[in-house]
Design a protein around this motif. Sequence first.
Motif, PDB file in Angstrom:
ATOM      1  N   GLN A 447       0.555  -1.107   0.077  1.00  0.00           N
ATOM      2  CA  GLN A 447       0.026  -0.114  -0.051  1.00  0.00           C
ATOM      3  C   GLN A 447       1.116   1.240   0.012  1.00  0.00           C
ATOM      4  O   GLN A 447       0.494   2.509  -0.388  1.00  0.00           O
ATOM      5  CB  GLN A 447      -0.841  -0.183   1.154  1.00  0.00           C
ATOM      6  N   GLY A 448       1.813   1.047   0.635  1.00  0.00           N
ATOM      7  CA  GLY A 448       2.748   2.430   0.684  1.00  0.00           C
ATOM      8  C   GLY A 448       3.895   2.506  -0.177  1.00  0.00           C
ATOM      9  O   GLY A 448       4.511   3.487  -0.328  1.00  0.00           O
ATOM     10  N   ASP A 449       4.009   1.528  -1.062  1.00  0.00           N
ATOM     11  CA  ASP A 449       5.186   1.636  -2.186  1.00  0.00           C
ATOM     12  C   ASP A 449       4.742   2.484  -3.304  1.00  0.00           C
ATOM     13  O   ASP A 449       3.660   2.879  -3.612  1.00  0.00           O
ATOM     14  CB  ASP A 449       5.168   0.053  -2.795  1.00  0.00           C
ATOM     15  N   ARG A 490      -3.251  -8.409  -3.735  1.00  0.00           N
ATOM     16  CA  ARG A 490      -2.139  -7.556  -3.938  1.00  0.00           C
ATOM     17  C   ARG A 490      -1.966  -7.247  -5.425  1.00  0.00           C
ATOM     18  O   ARG A 490      -1.696  -6.032  -5.637  1.00  0.00           O
ATOM     19  CB  ARG A 490      -0.847  -8.198  -3.490  1.00  0.00           C
ATOM     20  N   ALA A 491      -2.101  -8.093  -6.236  1.00  0.00           N
ATOM     21  CA  ALA A 491      -1.792  -8.092  -7.907  1.00  0.00           C
ATOM     22  C   ALA A 491      -2.822  -7.211  -8.179  1.00  0.00           C
ATOM     23  O   ALA A 491      -2.814  -6.234  -8.990  1.00  0.00           O
ATOM     24  CB  ALA A 491      -1.762  -9.299  -8.561  1.00  0.00           C
ATOM     25  N   ALA A 492      -4.300  -7.266  -7.665  1.00  0.00           N
ATOM     26  CA  ALA A 492      -5.326  -6.421  -8.050  1.00  0.00           C
ATOM     27  C   ALA A 492      -5.239  -5.036  -7.585  1.00  0.00           C
ATOM     28  O   ALA A 492      -5.374  -4.031  -8.723  1.00  0.00           O
ATOM     29  CB  ALA A 492      -6.513  -6.906  -7.713  1.00  0.00           C
ATOM     30  N   LEU A 493      -4.798  -4.906  -6.643  1.00  0.00           N
ATOM     31  CA  LEU A 493      -4.602  -3.470  -6.122  1.00  0.00           C
ATOM     32  C   LEU A 493      -3.578  -2.669  -6.816  1.00  0.00           C
ATOM     33  O   LEU A 493      -3.565  -1.554  -7.200  1.00  0.00           O
ATOM     34  CB  LEU A 493      -4.450  -3.561  -4.500  1.00  0.00           C
ATOM     35  N   ARG A 535     -11.923  -5.070  -5.396  1.00  0.00           N
ATOM     36  CA  ARG A 535     -10.567  -4.323  -4.669  1.00  0.00           C
ATOM     37  C   ARG A 535     -10.541  -2.719  -4.931  1.00  0.00           C
ATOM     38  O   ARG A 535     -10.032  -2.166  -4.146  1.00  0.00           O
ATOM     39  CB  ARG A 535      -9.461  -4.684  -5.460  1.00  0.00           C
ATOM     40  N   LEU A 536     -11.290  -2.362  -6.108  1.00  0.00           N
ATOM     41  CA  LEU A 536     -11.500  -0.923  -6.215  1.00  0.00           C
ATOM     42  C   LEU A 536     -12.154  -0.332  -4.976  1.00  0.00           C
ATOM     43  O   LEU A 536     -12.030   0.687  -4.404  1.00  0.00           O
ATOM     44  CB  LEU A 536     -12.255  -0.503  -7.484  1.00  0.00           C
ATOM     45  N   LYS A 537     -13.262  -1.013  -4.477  1.00  0.00           N
ATOM     46  CA  LYS A 537     -14.192  -0.349  -3.485  1.00  0.00           C
ATOM     47  C   LYS A 537     -13.261  -0.446  -2.124  1.00  0.00           C
ATOM     48  O   LYS A 537     -13.240   0.481  -1.353  1.00  0.00           O
ATOM     49  CB  LYS A 537     -15.102  -1.294  -3.098  1.00  0.00           C
ATOM     50  N   VAL A 538     -12.308  -1.592  -1.974  1.00  0.00           N
ATOM     51  CA  VAL A 538     -11.408  -1.413  -0.820  1.00  0.00           C
ATOM     52  C   VAL A 538     -10.678  -0.054  -0.852  1.00  0.00           C
ATOM     53  O   VAL A 538     -10.221   0.413   0.062  1.00  0.00           O
ATOM     54  CB  VAL A 538     -10.570  -2.730  -0.742  1.00  0.00           C
ATOM     55  N   GLN A 539      -9.819  -0.054  -2.039  1.00  0.00           N
ATOM     56  CA  GLN A 539      -8.973   0.931  -2.291  1.00  0.00           C
ATOM     57  C   GLN A 539      -9.727   2.242  -2.048  1.00  0.00           C
ATOM     58  O   GLN A 539      -9.109   3.391  -1.285  1.00  0.00           O
ATOM     59  CB  GLN A 539      -8.387   1.059  -3.469  1.00  0.00           C
TER      60      GLN A 539
END
Length: 724
Positions: A447-449, A490-493, A535-539
């Motif tokens: 997330q922080g990368d 993680r790949a999707a995010l 995943r978009l909803k999570v992001q």
Amino acid sequence: MSDFLLELRSEEIPARMQAGARADLERLFRAEMAAAGVSPGAIRVWSTPRRLALIACDLPLATEAVSEEAKGPPEGAPDQAIDGFCRKNGVTRDQLELRDVKGRNTYFAVIEKPGRAVADVLAEAIPAIVRAFPWPKSMRWGAASLSTESLRWVRPLSGVVALLDSDVVECEVGGVASGRLTRGHRFHSSGDIVIAGVADYAATLREAHVIVDHEERQNLIREQAAKVASDAGLTLVADEGLVIENAGLTEWPQPLLGRFDEAFLDVPPEVIQLSARTNQKYFVCEDSAGKLANAFVCTANIASSDGGAAIVDGNRKVLAARLSDARFFWEQDRKTSLEDHAKKLERITFHEKLGTVADKVERVAKLARWLATEGIVKAEESTPQAKVQLGNWAFDAAMQCKADLVTEMVGEFPELQGLMGGYYARAEGLPDAVADAIRDHYKPVGQGDDVPTAPVTVAVSLADKLDTLVGFFQIDEKPTGSKDPFALRRAALGILRLILDNRLRVSMFDLIANAAHSGKSDDKGQDIASFLIERLKVQQRDANIRHDMIDAVITVEQRGDTVRMVNRTAALQSFMETEDGTNLLAGYKRAANILRKEGWEDTAERVARTGDEDPMENVDDPQMRAIYAQRGASGGLSYTPEAAEKALIDALDAAEPQAATAIEAEDFAAAMAALASLRAPIDRFFEEVTVNADEEIKRTTRLGLLARFRAAVHNVADFSRIEG
């Protein structure tokens, strides 16, 4: 009130386990006290490599007497049931009471529990805590270890200090009796140390060269390591994880500066830092120019008489051996080109159903070239030649992006995959864009990368993650619950962050189809798209975007353009936070409820499909005819509409084309403004117009008007998905 000290001393506790052990000790202690009805005050928990310590303040001297009741069988129950109830509760039949429960006499046991001395409670709690301790790894020892029931601890338990103020809490666990004796520093202290009372614990150990407070040791290492570097004109490279680890390895930490041969600086700085950190737990330093210096800071556990010179010299020799190995790997790996290294990827299986890593690399290279040449990832110049060059670089970078997996350096330090490939690519003269893409194609990892922005890197990184996600979905290896062995979430995010941060205008379905090499989207493609949407909803939740807003947009956003969806969702949420948005939603829901009761549930979709055709000639359904009758109201209606009715028709005539034009131009704020113009007319309509009029033609036409209103709103967003 009294204070309690518990120290559990053993051989060295691994530094990585100490934070968890502190939390477990406090949790277990609180649970034991709560079960006994004791409420402690403040609790402090400390750790060193050789001990766990807990101090609980403000404990009562005794627990309070309590009276408990237990409901038993009814009168007349079998003797066996009544006797069993008595045994369970430690009472006799004579002590049972009969009470009326819903008209039936029922036995009750009243159990008086007298208060207990807290020292007795603690004496029982200590062995229970030790035996229940959940070490990640533990061991048995001595003659007792022949039995699987013997005590287990992270290392052999050698001492227990248990004091209530200044009195020993007597207990025994695993053959170790409690007392007030402990041990100080392994080298600076000898023999037993007497702890007179709880208040003396930390000071007594400090005199024996033990800083028992782990946070104090961390602060000391952090400050002193920076100071010794500064005294030498250098800057310490901050590493909080290394601070915590060194504090977990020492009881009397002494940071010391050492030097290594400058010749080792020819090796990539990340290799030096990782070798020093991973193998030796050393900090590294930078010079005034911000470059890695030939200096390290080690943390000794003793204060030596020579100021640490011998310790530094010994550590320098050990580090030199490690760096010699690293330099050997660096030199050996460069004797073979990345292209030749890549050929060895045929020996590594990526997944039995997805082939080798070489197979994956070929898929990624083709996909990266497509992303570049189709203009999805933009070249710095927009000429055809620039697109071809970008495509070629993306293809070359992808073909070699995994080559460093078979190098000696990455074999020794797997954390350097990608990074070393970039160094090797640059060393053999490949273009900077290609070398950078090889180096950074794994990003973003977490997330922080950082998210890559260089076009070649974006193409290769996106292709790599798409190939992984689509490939595993194609073989039905999807994440389930908390299990995600192939890190597909993680790949999707990563895919979403690459798209959004670089504003890539591409259909999600086109990406999936090309990654699947099918050229079209199928059922699995729909599954992948749904997974990406989740995943978009999570992001977006992390960006304070509500999930219902995304749902409202996804329903009407058919293009699968992620950037467009996010922009539209942000505009919708901003609109819904205004008074116009709130009131329009209320009007929408009122209209939708009326239509649902009248059986007009699907009219909005039918309107959207019909588009601008003339339904008066092509549609026989009276509901559909009613929806369009308001257009050109003066000639389309068979009656004179009321003023509020005509005002809503006129507002829709103006808002519908405005909203459609704005959406096509992706001016979603303007689309919301067009919707806002409907707020006052729909409110007035409900106040002044009777929808369910007695005349059939008026009722049907007005229902059609509400359906048209609902359809106009749905063309912007599906308000039925919005909560509130």
